[in-house]
Design a protein around this motif. Structure first.
Motif, PDB file in Angstrom:
ATOM      1  N   THR A   1       0.846  -1.198   0.000  1.00  0.00           N
ATOM      2  CA  THR A   1       0.000   0.000   0.000  1.00  0.00           C
ATOM      3  C   THR A   1       0.880   1.247   0.000  1.00  0.00           C
ATOM      4  O   THR A   1       1.121   1.846   1.061  1.00  0.00           O
ATOM      5  N   PRO A   2       1.406   1.648  -1.160  1.00  0.00           N
ATOM      6  CA  PRO A   2       2.234   2.854  -1.213  1.00  0.00           C
ATOM      7  C   PRO A   2       1.453   4.087  -0.776  1.00  0.00           C
ATOM      8  O   PRO A   2       0.238   4.187  -0.980  1.00  0.00           O
ATOM      9  N   VAL A   3       2.170   5.011  -0.169  1.00  0.00           N
ATOM     10  CA  VAL A   3       1.555   6.250   0.302  1.00  0.00           C
ATOM     11  C   VAL A   3       1.642   7.301  -0.798  1.00  0.00           C
ATOM     12  O   VAL A   3       2.701   7.490  -1.403  1.00  0.00           O
ATOM     13  N   ALA A   4       0.551   7.969  -1.070  1.00  0.00           N
ATOM     14  CA  ALA A   4       0.527   8.987  -2.123  1.00  0.00           C
ATOM     15  C   ALA A   4       1.433  10.160  -1.749  1.00  0.00           C
ATOM     16  O   ALA A   4       1.469  10.585  -0.590  1.00  0.00           O
ATOM     17  N   ALA A   5       2.150  10.662  -2.730  1.00  0.00           N
ATOM     18  CA  ALA A   5       3.051  11.789  -2.493  1.00  0.00           C
ATOM     19  C   ALA A   5       2.283  13.002  -1.975  1.00  0.00           C
ATOM     20  O   ALA A   5       2.788  13.755  -1.131  1.00  0.00           O
TER      21      ALA A   5
ATOM     22  N   GLN B   1       7.051   4.380  -2.669  1.00  0.00           N
ATOM     23  CA  GLN B   1       7.355   3.210  -3.500  1.00  0.00           C
ATOM     24  C   GLN B   1       6.877   1.906  -2.875  1.00  0.00           C
ATOM     25  O   GLN B   1       6.271   1.065  -3.534  1.00  0.00           O
ATOM     26  N   TYR B   2       7.153   1.732  -1.573  1.00  0.00           N
ATOM     27  CA  TYR B   2       6.866   0.465  -0.915  1.00  0.00           C
ATOM     28  C   TYR B   2       5.685   0.526   0.049  1.00  0.00           C
ATOM     29  O   TYR B   2       5.033  -0.491   0.302  1.00  0.00           O
ATOM     30  N   GLY B   3       5.459   1.689   0.641  1.00  0.00           N
ATOM     31  CA  GLY B   3       4.429   1.792   1.664  1.00  0.00           C
ATOM     32  C   GLY B   3       4.926   1.307   3.008  1.00  0.00           C
ATOM     33  O   GLY B   3       6.079   0.890   3.159  1.00  0.00           O
ATOM     34  N   PRO B   4       4.085   1.340   4.034  1.00  0.00           N
ATOM     35  CA  PRO B   4       4.483   0.869   5.366  1.00  0.00           C
ATOM     36  C   PRO B   4       4.752  -0.637   5.354  1.00  0.00           C
ATOM     37  O   PRO B   4       4.178  -1.379   4.556  1.00  0.00           O
ATOM     38  N   GLY B   5       5.630  -1.063   6.257  1.00  0.00           N
ATOM     39  CA  GLY B   5       5.929  -2.484   6.348  1.00  0.00           C
ATOM     40  C   GLY B   5       7.156  -2.729   7.203  1.00  0.00           C
ATOM     41  O   GLY B   5       7.698  -1.806   7.820  1.00  0.00           O
ATOM     42  N   THR B   6       7.595  -3.984   7.222  1.00  0.00           N
ATOM     43  CA  THR B   6       8.720  -4.398   8.051  1.00  0.00           C
ATOM     44  C   THR B   6       9.909  -4.782   7.183  1.00  0.00           C
ATOM     45  O   THR B   6       9.775  -5.574   6.252  1.00  0.00           O
ATOM     46  N   TYR B   7      11.064  -4.205   7.497  1.00  0.00           N
ATOM     47  CA  TYR B   7      12.282  -4.470   6.742  1.00  0.00           C
ATOM     48  C   TYR B   7      13.127  -5.500   7.487  1.00  0.00           C
ATOM     49  O   TYR B   7      13.476  -5.309   8.658  1.00  0.00           O
TER      50      TYR B   7
ATOM     51  N   ASN C   1       0.909  17.163   2.069  1.00  0.00           N
ATOM     52  CA  ASN C   1      -0.089  17.788   2.943  1.00  0.00           C
ATOM     53  C   ASN C   1       0.309  17.656   4.407  1.00  0.00           C
ATOM     54  O   ASN C   1       0.102  18.580   5.211  1.00  0.00           O
ATOM     55  N   PHE C   2       0.890  16.513   4.762  1.00  0.00           N
ATOM     56  CA  PHE C   2       1.355  16.318   6.136  1.00  0.00           C
ATOM     57  C   PHE C   2       2.434  17.340   6.476  1.00  0.00           C
ATOM     58  O   PHE C   2       2.407  17.944   7.559  1.00  0.00           O
TER      59      PHE C   2
END
Length: 258
Positions: free
Chosen positions: A9-13, A37-43, A18-19
């Motif tokens: 689920t990539p985050v929109a630029a 590119q990748y969205g939230p997750g665990t590396y 806006n943040f």
């Protein structure tokens, strides 16, 4: 870098822009690029990358969890102004502050806040690997993988119960003879799984074995440390492959834990 699942689920630029405007902060470019590119997750199973959160650390500002002396990169007041961007599986926090260069590492088991260098010209993964080496002692090369956040992923847990007749075989170095009979140990079970299924990525050490199958949208985990636990992490759309893996494990003396 291997993707555990293509369901990310990539985050929109625009959301990040806006943040920044709302909270008066410029997010590190490598971090923002990673999210888009990748969205939230665990590396690599150790570091969790999150959407920016300006409120999480405010609840810690009134508690004296960390020492704010002359060597601390932020003051006690600035702690509540920090933007949380990630964490470790041990509960450490990763944050940024508009007046501080680099990334802030707020450890769970220490009172000392440290600064992590951030090269704005390098991919965010380079910074994450520096943290892995610095905080987890991961000096040697290690497989790089990213597990996107998924609200749909589910798990089936099993208990491995080898028959008593298999105890004659050693678990440290499974040999060909052991592989021909009922698995004597969870290590032997993992090797039999490896022979039966073509995994996209195989990670193994003395504590754990992870067999990644991208068509599963997850992986099969063999808990070497415990010696009995096996788990199938999968996406519902991969139920056919899940059932095939489950059938194989059940034939190898694994029972579903209800």
């Amino acid at each position: 870098m291997y993707w555990v699942s293509t369901q990310h689920t990539p985050v929109a630029a625009d959301e990040l822009t806006n943040f920044e405007h709302t909270y008066g902060i410029t997010l590190p470019i490598p971090y923002a690029s990673f999210l888009t590119q990748y969205g939230p997750g665990t590396y690599c199973g150790l570091l969790v990358i999150e959407r920016p959160d300006p409120q999480l650390l405010q609840s810690y500002a009134d508690y004296e969890l960390w020492t704010h002396n002359d060597n601390c990169p932020i003051t006690a007041q600035q702690l509540g102004e920090c933007v949380f961007i990630g964490s470790s599986i041990d509960g450490d926090f990763l944050a940024v502050h508009p007046q501080v260069e680099g990334l802030l590492w707020l450890p769970r088991h220490s009172e000392v806040i440290t600064m992590k260098p951030l090269d704005v010209q390098a991919p965010f993964i380079d910074t994450l690997e520096h943290i892995l080496r610095d905080e987890f002692g991961r000096i040697e090369p290690f497989p790089r993988y990213f597990e996107p956040v998924s609200l749909d992923r589910v798990a089936t847990f099993l208990q491995f119960n080898p028959p008593e007749t298999a105890e004659a075989y050693g678990s440290a170095n499974p040999n060909d003879q052991a592989l021909q009979v009922a698995p004597a140990s969870i290590q032997v079970l993992a090797q039999r799984f490896k022979q039966h299924f073509d995994s996209n990525l195989w990670i193994e050490n003395e504590h754990i074995c992870l067999a990644f199958l991208q068509s599963l949208g997850g992986y099969v985990r063999f808990n070497y440390a415990y010696g009995r636990e096996v788990a199938i992490i999968y996406e519902p759309k991969a139920i056919a492959l899940h059932d095939e893996v489950l059938s194989f494990l059940q034939k190898e003396h694994c029972q579903v834990v209800e």
